[in-house]
Design an enzyme around this catalytic site. Sequence first.
Site, mmCIF file in Angstrom:
data_model
loop_
_atom_site.group_PDB
_atom_site.id
_atom_site.type_symbol
_atom_site.label_atom_id
_atom_site.label_comp_id
_atom_site.label_asym_id
_atom_site.label_seq_id
_atom_site.Cartn_x
_atom_site.Cartn_y
_atom_site.Cartn_z
ATOM 1 N N HIS A 159 26.843 -42.408 30.619
ATOM 2 C CA HIS A 159 27.016 -40.951 30.605
ATOM 3 C C HIS A 159 25.888 -40.313 29.821
ATOM 4 O O HIS A 159 25.431 -40.851 28.819
ATOM 5 C CB HIS A 159 28.369 -40.544 30.015
ATOM 6 N N HIS B 192 25.201 -37.044 27.614
ATOM 7 C CA HIS B 192 25.763 -35.870 26.958
ATOM 8 C C HIS B 192 24.791 -34.714 27.173
ATOM 9 O O HIS B 192 23.583 -34.877 26.974
ATOM 10 C CB HIS B 192 25.869 -36.084 25.443
ATOM 11 N N ASN C 50 23.923 -42.404 24.614
ATOM 12 C CA ASN C 50 24.165 -43.451 23.630
ATOM 13 C C ASN C 50 24.354 -44.769 24.369
ATOM 14 O O ASN C 50 25.146 -44.845 25.315
ATOM 15 C CB ASN C 50 25.420 -43.121 22.814
HETATM 16 P P1 5GP Z 1 29.936 -41.895 23.547
HETATM 17 O O1 5GP Z 1 30.559 -42.026 22.181
HETATM 18 O O2 5GP Z 1 30.277 -43.108 24.402
HETATM 19 O O3 5GP Z 1 28.493 -41.582 23.555
HETATM 20 O O4 5GP Z 1 30.623 -40.637 24.231
HETATM 21 C C1 5GP Z 1 31.888 -40.677 24.790
HETATM 22 C C2 5GP Z 1 32.381 -39.257 24.869
HETATM 23 O O5 5GP Z 1 33.467 -39.220 25.761
HETATM 24 C C3 5GP Z 1 32.885 -38.689 23.541
HETATM 25 O O6 5GP Z 1 32.125 -37.526 23.202
HETATM 26 C C4 5GP Z 1 34.349 -38.362 23.817
HETATM 27 O O7 5GP Z 1 34.760 -37.161 23.193
HETATM 28 C C5 5GP Z 1 34.393 -38.278 25.322
HETATM 29 N N1 5GP Z 1 35.661 -38.663 25.926
HETATM 30 C C6 5GP Z 1 36.343 -39.828 25.684
HETATM 31 N N2 5GP Z 1 37.461 -39.879 26.447
HETATM 32 C C7 5GP Z 1 37.472 -38.729 27.169
HETATM 33 C C8 5GP Z 1 38.384 -38.207 28.142
HETATM 34 O O8 5GP Z 1 39.394 -38.802 28.498
HETATM 35 N N3 5GP Z 1 38.076 -36.987 28.689
HETATM 36 C C9 5GP Z 1 36.950 -36.292 28.330
HETATM 37 N N4 5GP Z 1 36.742 -35.107 28.924
HETATM 38 N N5 5GP Z 1 36.069 -36.757 27.431
HETATM 39 C C10 5GP Z 1 36.323 -37.964 26.850
#
Ligand code: 5GP
Length: 114
Positions: free
Chosen positions: A100, A102, A87
């Site tokens: 990142h 996923h 994303n």
């Molecule tokens: P995005 O929304 O930016 O594509 O994905 C961020 C991801 O990071 C989310 O799926 C969220 O659950 C994960 N995430 C956010 N903070 C943490 C954390 O402190 N530890 C872990 N393991 N995952 C996190």
Amino acid sequence: MRDPNCIFCKIAAGDVSSEIVHQDDDVVAFKDANPRAPLHVLVIPREHIASLVEAREPRLVGLLALAAARVARDAGYGRQGFRVVANSGPDAGQSVPHLHFHVLAGRPFAWPPG
Ligand code: 5GP
Ligand code: ZN
């Protein structure tokens, strides 16, 4: 380079705990805290890069992609399949500004995504 305010930089440095499934000199892969599938791992560069738009090093992006495939394969989803998602920016719902990928697997995924 590291951003002192970035949660993923802290995870990569080991300052915030996470369930790491793979790490090497360039990348770290750890379980997502809020899993959306039976396998949900995030693959990040150790270096702080805000998103894919900011990425400049083809080698590093390649290493992230290969690490994502390796995580899925090592978890047993190489044949059944998996999805890799990066994303980027608000319309895509990026919530953590550290690049990142996923890695999701273990159930069927709809296409197109919502
Ligand atoms: P995005 O929304 O930016 O594509 O994905 C961020 C991801 O990071 C989310 O799926 C969220 O659950 C994960 N995430 C956010 N903070 C943490 C954390 O402190 N530890 C872990 N393991 N995952 C996190
Ligand atoms: Zn960071």
